[in-house]
Structures are given as C-alpha cells and as structure tokens.
Design a protein around this motif. Sequence first.
Motif, mmCIF file in Angstrom:
data_model
loop_
_atom_site.group_PDB
_atom_site.id
_atom_site.type_symbol
_atom_site.label_atom_id
_atom_site.label_comp_id
_atom_site.label_asym_id
_atom_site.label_seq_id
_atom_site.Cartn_x
_atom_site.Cartn_y
_atom_site.Cartn_z
ATOM 1 N N THR A 1 33.048 -5.751 -58.321
ATOM 2 C CA THR A 1 33.964 -4.955 -57.506
ATOM 3 C C THR A 1 33.891 -3.491 -57.901
ATOM 4 N N GLY A 2 33.774 -2.627 -56.901
ATOM 5 C CA GLY A 2 33.816 -1.189 -57.126
ATOM 6 C C GLY A 2 32.735 -0.692 -58.057
ATOM 7 N N THR A 3 33.129 0.089 -59.028
ATOM 8 C CA THR A 3 32.175 0.709 -59.935
ATOM 9 C C THR A 3 31.631 -0.271 -60.987
ATOM 10 N N ALA A 4 32.047 -1.526 -60.930
ATOM 11 C CA ALA A 4 31.457 -2.546 -61.801
ATOM 12 C C ALA A 4 30.206 -3.157 -61.169
ATOM 13 N N ALA A 5 30.033 -2.944 -59.875
ATOM 14 C CA ALA A 5 28.861 -3.476 -59.170
ATOM 15 C C ALA A 5 27.691 -2.509 -59.313
ATOM 16 N N GLY A 6 26.472 -3.065 -59.299
ATOM 17 C CA GLY A 6 25.302 -2.221 -59.501
ATOM 18 C C GLY A 6 24.310 -2.296 -58.360
ATOM 19 N N PHE A 7 23.749 -1.121 -57.984
ATOM 20 C CA PHE A 7 22.684 -1.001 -56.999
ATOM 21 C C PHE A 7 21.526 -0.250 -57.647
ATOM 22 N N LYS A 8 20.364 -0.312 -56.997
ATOM 23 C CA LYS A 8 19.219 0.459 -57.464
ATOM 24 C C LYS A 8 18.583 1.163 -56.276
ATOM 25 N N ASN A 9 18.836 2.446 -56.183
ATOM 26 C CA ASN A 9 18.315 3.280 -55.091
ATOM 27 C C ASN A 9 18.655 2.725 -53.709
ATOM 28 N N PRO A 10 19.942 2.564 -53.400
ATOM 29 C CA PRO A 10 20.315 2.131 -52.046
ATOM 30 C C PRO A 10 19.847 3.159 -51.030
#
Length: 477
Positions: free
Chosen positions: A339-348
């Motif tokens: 949730t929120g800033t706990a979730a991670g993306f890589k170059n969306p």
Amino acid sequence: MNRTFTPPDIFRMTASRFQKSLFSVLFLSLVILISSCKKKDTTTTTPTSTLPTVTTAGLVINLTSTTAQAAGTVSEQGSSTITEAGICYSATNKTPVITDAKVTGNVTNPTYPIDFTADLTGLTAGTVYYARAFATNSSGTAYGSVITFTTSTGASGFTTTVSTFAGTGTAGSNNGDGIIATFNNPQGVAVDASGKVYVSDSFNNSLRVLTAGGITANFAGNGTLGYQDGNAAEAEFYGPHGLAVDGSGNIYVADLGNNVIRKITPAGVVSTFAGSGVAGFTNATGTAATFNNPSGVAVDAAGNVYVADYGNNAIRKITPAGVVTTLAGFKSGGFVNGTGTAAGFKNPNGVAVDASGNIYVADQGNSAIRKVTADGVVTTVAGGPSQTQLLNFPVALALDKDGNIYVADETGRIIICTTTNVLYVLAGTAGVTGFTNGDGATATFYNPQGIAVDASGNIYVADQNNNAIRKLTVVKK
C-alpha cells in the motif's frame, strides 16, 4: 661448600624425579587419548535435501475451446539438478499433481530463474480446469499455486488486421494525408470522444493531431526544443511522451525532458499543470512540485491526473487544483505489492484509469502490469521480473469500455489482457522487428511505445522506430 647427600636426600630426589616422570607419562597418555578420540570421530553432516522453488504464472495465454498456454518459473533448483518441470492440470483434481495430465517445459538453461511455457491441448470445451507449475529434483516435486480457467464453448480468440494509419516509415514532420505525413519517434497516442487521434511526436518536440480519415496537422509546439507556455503554435516542449484527454477535451502531456505535466485547453492554450522544470521528487502544489522524467499520464472522470513518474519509480496523483501527492511507490524502486509508499515499481512507463478509479500501470522494468486502487493498494495483474514469457517490457496500456487492458510490449507485440484474466497476443512477435501490415500473426512493429483505443474498439499504436501510427482492427472470434 660441597654438600654430602644422605640416603634420605637421595630418596627424596629419586622420588621427585619419579613423580615428574610419572606426570610426564600421564600427560603424554592423555594427549594421545584425546588425539585418538579426535581421529576416531567419524561424524558426518548429512547434506540438506531441499525441493525446487517454483511459481505458476497467474494467467493463461491464448485460450481456446480446446487449447491453452500456461507458464511457470523455477527460481531455485534446490539441493540437486532439476530433472523435469512443466504444468500439470486436471478437470477433476483441484490440486493437480504430476500423475494427472502434464506438459513439460524446457528447463535446460542452467541459469536461474528459468521461465517456461506449456501448450495444453486436447481440452474439452466449456470445462473448468485447474493447473499449476511443477519442478522435480532428486528430493521430490514442488508445486506452484493453482490457477483456474474455463475453456470456451466455441471458437475463441481474436482476428486482428494491422494497417498504417499515418507515417511513411521515414523520419520527418510533414503534414497531410496519412500516406505522406511523417513523424519522428512518436512516443504517445490518445483518442478523444470525437475520434481524433493525438500524437506526441517526441523528436519533433510537438503534438500532432489526426482526423478519423488520417489527415495529420500540427496541434501544439513550434518544433523547437524548449520550455514555453502560451499559444499552442508558439509553445515549446522537450521530448513529449504520454498523453491523456479528459471529458472536456483538455489534453495532458507528460513533458518528459522538462520534468513537468503540461495542459492544453480546447482553445489551444498551453500551461504547466504541475512540475517546476527541474528533476526531483517533491509533493507540493503546481509548479512547486517536482517529477523525474514523467512518462505516462491518465485522467479520471473527476479530473484527477495520474502520472507514471519513471525516474522516481512512483505513481503520482495531481488533483484538479494541482495538488501533487505520491499515490504509490518509493524512490529506489522494486517489485513489491503493498500500500502506498510501501509498494515498489521499476521504471513505470504508462498508466490508464478505469471507470471505478483503479489505475493500471505498465511497470516496464518489472515486465508487469500492476493495479493501484484509489487508496493506493498495489497488486500485480500479470507478469513480473521472472515471467517475461508473458510480458516483456510493457511500455504503455489502454482500457476499453469493457475493462479489457491493451498493452504495447516494447519487444514488438500488442497484447490484450481480458477481464477473464487471459492474455492474447493480438499482433506482432516478441523480438521480431519490422514494418509489415496484414494479419496479426504476421504483422511486425519496431519498438512500439504508445497505445490508445477508441469507442469503436479500434487500437492506435505509436510505432516509434517506424515513425508511424499503426491501426489495429480487432474482431473476437
């Protein structure tokens, strides 16, 4: 003075020497005993016996009435070499095992993780199936999670026809009919309610507009690389990327090189909606906020704008008043559901929003499609870093009125993820580049970057390295 030893003295000395000798013998014997015990210690450690680590891809591919493709990943071999891996499936056993029907995959690659697909054939129409990945080593067989799918009762899948809507394949900036119009690295594409197609012509630093008949004209930007608001014809952009159109006809532009989000009114006035022009990661209002190479934009029915902030590995939200917040993601990035800033993306790279306010993300660096609720809860819809056989660097996506997700895969495919969680390749082949029109199976693209779908279901693709806008007409079988 010489001393004369008396017998008692001699006795005492002899006894002392005897005691020392006896002590030496005992000490030596003890050392030998200990040493002997150590030598006789034949205790051995039994090697740890561990199963492989295997996962099942969450979707099936190209499902028909009698066939399907399923996929899995072996991330670790365990304590010994993998001897077999694949997909086991059943219409009766809800937790299928290798004694049920199975199809093995290619696991000869010694480098982990190993991705594999399996063609399931001879299925029965209109039947629910249960399937899961497996991998076997000398310790036994490990299984991934179970997925469920239902074969259709008739022909299924799609028939796709690909054509060139505009562009010649040669870089340029000519306007006019589609067969003479030229583009230079088009990156983004959007369609308004009237059917007009807008293109971010990145290397021309401008926005173009195409009529339903494919006639191309300039829309905004004077072609000079820069950063200037004002009248559309005099405005300046720097490598514009993603585009979105709201219900009132306003156009939002991810002006990647300027690190800002621009807004163009129907009257042709360009302004900075959010961003200072300097790369950063600041939540604030309007031009006090900062972005880092924003790549994709989407707008919901309430006028909120969502940004794929590529360089910050985050999804940002901008209210109609210009207030910028981080909906999900953190600076260093990763592949984390949460949730929120706990979730991670890589170059969306791309975003789209549905009628319920859910945001879908082309998580390019993770080769995945992610879903973000309005409250910032992030889940994975399809793909992942170890499941590139499903998706391989998805860069943009769009939604149709039924909620199907269309994906531009940078390796050369246009894919649909249906509402029934089935992936179909509509056109193109992964890793094959070209500029070929025709049916979907033989059509080729060259680094597609943007995708949009109109109210009639026509799909438009910004085919970057072919300097063209392609059109896909899709019919469900």
